[in-house]
Design an enzyme around this catalytic site. Structure first.
Site, PDB file in Angstrom:
ATOM      1  N   GLU A 155       0.232  -9.496  -1.046  1.00  0.00           N
ATOM      2  CA  GLU A 155      -1.202  -9.863  -1.043  1.00  0.00           C
ATOM      3  C   GLU A 155      -1.778  -9.864  -2.467  1.00  0.00           C
ATOM      4  O   GLU A 155      -2.620 -10.700  -2.796  1.00  0.00           O
ATOM      5  CB  GLU A 155      -1.964  -8.894  -0.130  1.00  0.00           C
ATOM      6  CG  GLU A 155      -1.563  -9.115   1.329  1.00  0.00           C
ATOM      7  CD  GLU A 155      -1.994  -7.990   2.244  1.00  0.00           C
ATOM      8  OE1 GLU A 155      -1.569  -6.839   2.006  1.00  0.00           O
ATOM      9  OE2 GLU A 155      -2.754  -8.245   3.186  1.00  0.00           O
ATOM     10  N   GLY A 200       0.917  -5.162   0.679  1.00  0.00           N
ATOM     11  CA  GLY A 200      -0.157  -5.305  -0.313  1.00  0.00           C
ATOM     12  C   GLY A 200       0.336  -5.904  -1.623  1.00  0.00           C
ATOM     13  O   GLY A 200      -0.442  -6.491  -2.375  1.00  0.00           O
ATOM     14  N   ALA A 239       0.851  -1.189   0.000  1.00  0.00           N
ATOM     15  CA  ALA A 239       0.000   0.000   0.000  1.00  0.00           C
ATOM     16  C   ALA A 239       0.886   1.238   0.000  1.00  0.00           C
ATOM     17  O   ALA A 239       2.011   1.200   0.514  1.00  0.00           O
ATOM     18  CB  ALA A 239      -0.886  -0.017   1.231  1.00  0.00           C
ATOM     19  N   GLU A 264       4.195  -5.285   7.503  1.00  0.00           N
ATOM     20  CA  GLU A 264       3.315  -4.306   8.153  1.00  0.00           C
ATOM     21  C   GLU A 264       3.603  -4.135   9.645  1.00  0.00           C
ATOM     22  O   GLU A 264       3.438  -3.052  10.192  1.00  0.00           O
ATOM     23  CB  GLU A 264       1.835  -4.696   7.967  1.00  0.00           C
ATOM     24  CG  GLU A 264       1.314  -4.516   6.545  1.00  0.00           C
ATOM     25  CD  GLU A 264       1.519  -5.723   5.649  1.00  0.00           C
ATOM     26  OE1 GLU A 264       2.323  -6.615   5.984  1.00  0.00           O
ATOM     27  OE2 GLU A 264       0.873  -5.772   4.580  1.00  0.00           O
TER      28      GLU A 264
HETATM   29  N1  CAA Z   1       4.594   3.292  -0.407  1.00  0.00           N
HETATM   30  C1  CAA Z   1       5.021   4.474  -0.911  1.00  0.00           C
HETATM   31  N2  CAA Z   1       6.292   4.668  -1.329  1.00  0.00           N
HETATM   32  C2  CAA Z   1       7.153   3.631  -1.246  1.00  0.00           C
HETATM   33  C3  CAA Z   1       6.772   2.379  -0.736  1.00  0.00           C
HETATM   34  C4  CAA Z   1       5.410   2.225  -0.314  1.00  0.00           C
HETATM   35  N3  CAA Z   1       4.934   1.048   0.133  1.00  0.00           N
HETATM   36  N4  CAA Z   1       7.846   1.548  -0.761  1.00  0.00           N
HETATM   37  C5  CAA Z   1       8.857   2.271  -1.280  1.00  0.00           C
HETATM   38  N5  CAA Z   1       8.437   3.522  -1.563  1.00  0.00           N
HETATM   39  C6  CAA Z   1       9.226   4.621  -2.123  1.00  0.00           C
HETATM   40  C7  CAA Z   1      10.250   5.131  -1.109  1.00  0.00           C
HETATM   41  O1  CAA Z   1       9.652   6.032  -0.194  1.00  0.00           O
HETATM   42  C8  CAA Z   1      11.250   5.787  -2.028  1.00  0.00           C
HETATM   43  O2  CAA Z   1      10.728   7.045  -2.429  1.00  0.00           O
HETATM   44  P1  CAA Z   1      11.690   8.372  -2.416  1.00  0.00           P
HETATM   45  O3  CAA Z   1      12.710   8.065  -3.486  1.00  0.00           O
HETATM   46  O4  CAA Z   1      10.736   9.458  -2.778  1.00  0.00           O
HETATM   47  O5  CAA Z   1      12.289   8.436  -1.055  1.00  0.00           O
HETATM   48  C9  CAA Z   1      11.243   4.888  -3.258  1.00  0.00           C
HETATM   49  O6  CAA Z   1      10.015   4.141  -3.192  1.00  0.00           O
HETATM   50  C10 CAA Z   1      12.359   3.874  -3.280  1.00  0.00           C
HETATM   51  O7  CAA Z   1      12.341   3.166  -2.047  1.00  0.00           O
HETATM   52  P2  CAA Z   1      13.628   2.995  -1.122  1.00  0.00           P
HETATM   53  O8  CAA Z   1      14.538   4.169  -1.245  1.00  0.00           O
HETATM   54  O9  CAA Z   1      13.154   2.660   0.255  1.00  0.00           O
HETATM   55  O10 CAA Z   1      14.300   1.729  -1.829  1.00  0.00           O
HETATM   56  P3  CAA Z   1      15.252   0.651  -1.153  1.00  0.00           P
HETATM   57  O11 CAA Z   1      15.815  -0.167  -2.268  1.00  0.00           O
HETATM   58  O12 CAA Z   1      16.199   1.270  -0.213  1.00  0.00           O
HETATM   59  O13 CAA Z   1      14.252  -0.278  -0.271  1.00  0.00           O
HETATM   60  C11 CAA Z   1      12.245  -1.536   0.155  1.00  0.00           C
HETATM   61  C12 CAA Z   1      13.272  -1.061  -0.900  1.00  0.00           C
HETATM   62  C13 CAA Z   1      12.937  -2.518   1.130  1.00  0.00           C
HETATM   63  C14 CAA Z   1      11.135  -2.272  -0.591  1.00  0.00           C
HETATM   64  C15 CAA Z   1      11.694  -0.335   0.941  1.00  0.00           C
HETATM   65  O14 CAA Z   1      11.286   0.654   0.014  1.00  0.00           O
HETATM   66  C16 CAA Z   1      10.533  -0.648   1.811  1.00  0.00           C
HETATM   67  O15 CAA Z   1      10.720  -1.246   2.872  1.00  0.00           O
HETATM   68  N6  CAA Z   1       9.305  -0.235   1.421  1.00  0.00           N
HETATM   69  C17 CAA Z   1       8.118  -0.353   2.223  1.00  0.00           C
HETATM   70  C18 CAA Z   1       7.566  -1.769   2.169  1.00  0.00           C
HETATM   71  C19 CAA Z   1       6.385  -1.885   3.100  1.00  0.00           C
HETATM   72  O16 CAA Z   1       6.484  -1.662   4.291  1.00  0.00           O
HETATM   73  N7  CAA Z   1       5.218  -2.296   2.549  1.00  0.00           N
HETATM   74  C20 CAA Z   1       3.983  -2.441   3.295  1.00  0.00           C
HETATM   75  C21 CAA Z   1       3.098  -1.247   3.096  1.00  0.00           C
HETATM   76  S1  CAA Z   1       1.652  -1.277   4.126  1.00  0.00           S
HETATM   77  C22 CAA Z   1       0.619  -2.368   3.346  1.00  0.00           C
HETATM   78  O17 CAA Z   1       0.887  -2.856   2.270  1.00  0.00           O
HETATM   79  C23 CAA Z   1      -0.672  -2.656   4.065  1.00  0.00           C
HETATM   80  C24 CAA Z   1      -1.541  -3.683   3.400  1.00  0.00           C
HETATM   81  O18 CAA Z   1      -1.569  -4.825   3.795  1.00  0.00           O
HETATM   82  C25 CAA Z   1      -2.401  -3.328   2.286  1.00  0.00           C
END
Ligand code: CAA
Length: 258
Positions: free
Chosen positions: A112, A109, A65, A132
Site C-alpha cells: 500500500e 501496508g 503493518a 492480510e
Molecule cells: N510485522 C512485524 N514483524 C515482521 C513482519 C511484520 N509485518 N514481517 C516480518 N516480520 C519479522 C518476523 O516476525 C521476523 O522477526 P523475528 O526474527 O523476531 O522472528 C523477521 O521479521 C523476519 O521475518 P521472517 O523470519 O518471517 O522472514 P522470512 O524470510 O521467513 O519471511 C515474509 C518473509 C514472507 C515477508 C514473512 O515475514 C511474512 O509473511 N511477513 C508478514 C507479511 C504480512 O502479513 N504483512 C501484512 C501485515 S498486516 C497489514 O499490513 C495491514 C495493512 O493493510 C496496513
C-alpha cells in the site's frame, strides 16, 4: 541511542529515504511512520530538493503493518490508532513527486505504501502482495481502493482474496510498476530518473502531479476541467516562456523555478 527507523541522504536535488528496520523487514511501526512523514514534509519544504525516493533494502521494501505492535489491539484500540490514516493523508499532501524504489517484499501496508508513490520502479526480485486475508483481516491502508486502479479489479481481487503475491514482472505488465531493473540497479536508476524529473521546472512538475493524481478522485469531466485550468496556468510562468523560447532557439532551457 535507539537506531533511527529511517535514514535520509541527498543526491543532487533528490531526497532519499531508506526504511531502516531490517530485523522486522521494515514493518510499519507507529514510530517509523512518524519519522517517514516528518522526512517527507521536510523535503517538501526544502527548495534544494525536487523529488523524493523511498526505498528499503534488498530483502524487503516493507512487510506491512507491524504485526507485533498490532497483535493485542481490540476494535477500539485499532480504530483509534492514527498512524495509518496519517500515512495516507500525509503522503497525499506532499507536492513533490515521490518515487518508490522497491526490492524484495512489498506486502500488506508495504504494498500500500508503494501504491501511494507517484512512480514505482522495482528490482526483478520484488514481490508485491496483500496477505492480510491470511491474518484474518483486510488491507487497511488503501489497498482495496488503489490496487484496483494499479492492477485492475480481477487481479486486485485475486491478490486480496487469495493472499497470493505477484512478481515485479506481473506488476509491471499490469502498469503498477513503471520499470523493472536488476536488483542492485533499482535504487541508482530510480535516483537517475528522480534527477531527470527534478531538472524540470518545479511548479510545472507539481501541477502535472496534481493533475494526474486528481484523475483518481474526480470524474472525467471534472478532471479534464482541472487539467485545462492547470495547463493554462503554466502559461503564466516564466518557465513556460523559457521552455518555448529555448525550444525555438535550439538551446537548453534555464528554469527560474527549480
Ligand atoms: N510485522 C512485524 N514483524 C515482521 C513482519 C511484520 N509485518 N514481517 C516480518 N516480520 C519479522 C518476523 O516476525 C521476523 O522477526 P523475528 O526474527 O523476531 O522472528 C523477521 O521479521 C523476519 O521475518 P521472517 O523470519 O518471517 O522472514 P522470512 O524470510 O521467513 O519471511 C515474509 C518473509 C514472507 C515477508 C514473512 O515475514 C511474512 O509473511 N511477513 C508478514 C507479511 C504480512 O502479513 N504483512 C501484512 C501485515 S498486516 C497489514 O499490513 C495491514 C495493512 O493493510 C496496513
Amino acid at each position: 541511542m535507539a537506531e533511527p527507523n529511517i535514514l535520509t541522504r541527498e543526491e543532487d536535488r533528490v531526497g532519499i529515504i531508506t526504511l531502516n528496520r531490517p530485523k522486522a523487514l521494515n514493518a510499519l511501526s507507529g514510530a517509523l511512520v512518524e519519522e517517514l512523514l516528518n522526512a517527507l514534509r521536510c523535503y517538501d519544504k526544502d527548495p534544494t530538493i525536487g523529488v523524493v525516493v523511498i526505498t528499503g533494502n534488498i530483502k524487503a521494501f516493507c512487510a506491512g503493518a507491524d504485526i507485533k505492535e498490532q497483535r493485542d489491539l481490540d476494535f477500539v484500540g485499532a480504530y483509534s490508532i492514527e498512524y495509518l490514516k496519517n500515512l495516507k493523508d500525509g503522503i497525499e499532501s506532499i507536492h513533490k513527486p515521490i518515487i518508490g524504489a522497491i526490492n524484495g517484499y512489498a506486502l500488506g501496508g508495504g504494498c500500500e505504501l508503494a501504491l501511494m508513490c507517484d512512480i514505482v520502479y522495482a528490482g526483478k526480485d520484488a514481490i508485491f502482495g496483500q496477505p492480510e486475508i491470511k491474518l484474518g483481516t483486510i488491507p487497511g491502508a488503501g489497498g482495496t481502493q488503489r490496487l484496483i486502479r494499479a492492477v485492475g479489479k480481477s487481479m486486485a481481487m485475486h491478490m486480496i482474496l487469495t493472499g497470493e503475491n505477484i512478481t515485479a514482472q506481473e506488476a509491471a505488465a499490469a502498469g503498477f510498476v513503471a520499470k523493472v531493473f536488476d536488483v542492485e540497479e533499482t535504487v541508482p536508476r530510480a535516483i537517475e530518473y528522480a534527477q531527470k524529473i527534478a531538472s524540470f521546472s518545479a511548479p510545472v512538475i507539481a501541477m502535472a502531479k496534481e493533475a494526474v493524481n486528481t484523475a483518481e478522485d474526480l470524474g472525467l469531466k471534472a478532471g479534464l476541467h482541472l487539467e485545462s485550468r492547470l495547463y493554462y496556468a503554466t502559461f503564466g510562468l516564466a518557465d513556460h516562456r523559457e521552455g518555448f523560447d529555448a525550444f525555438l532557439q535550439k538551446r537548453g532551457p534555464k528554469w527560474t523555478h527549480k
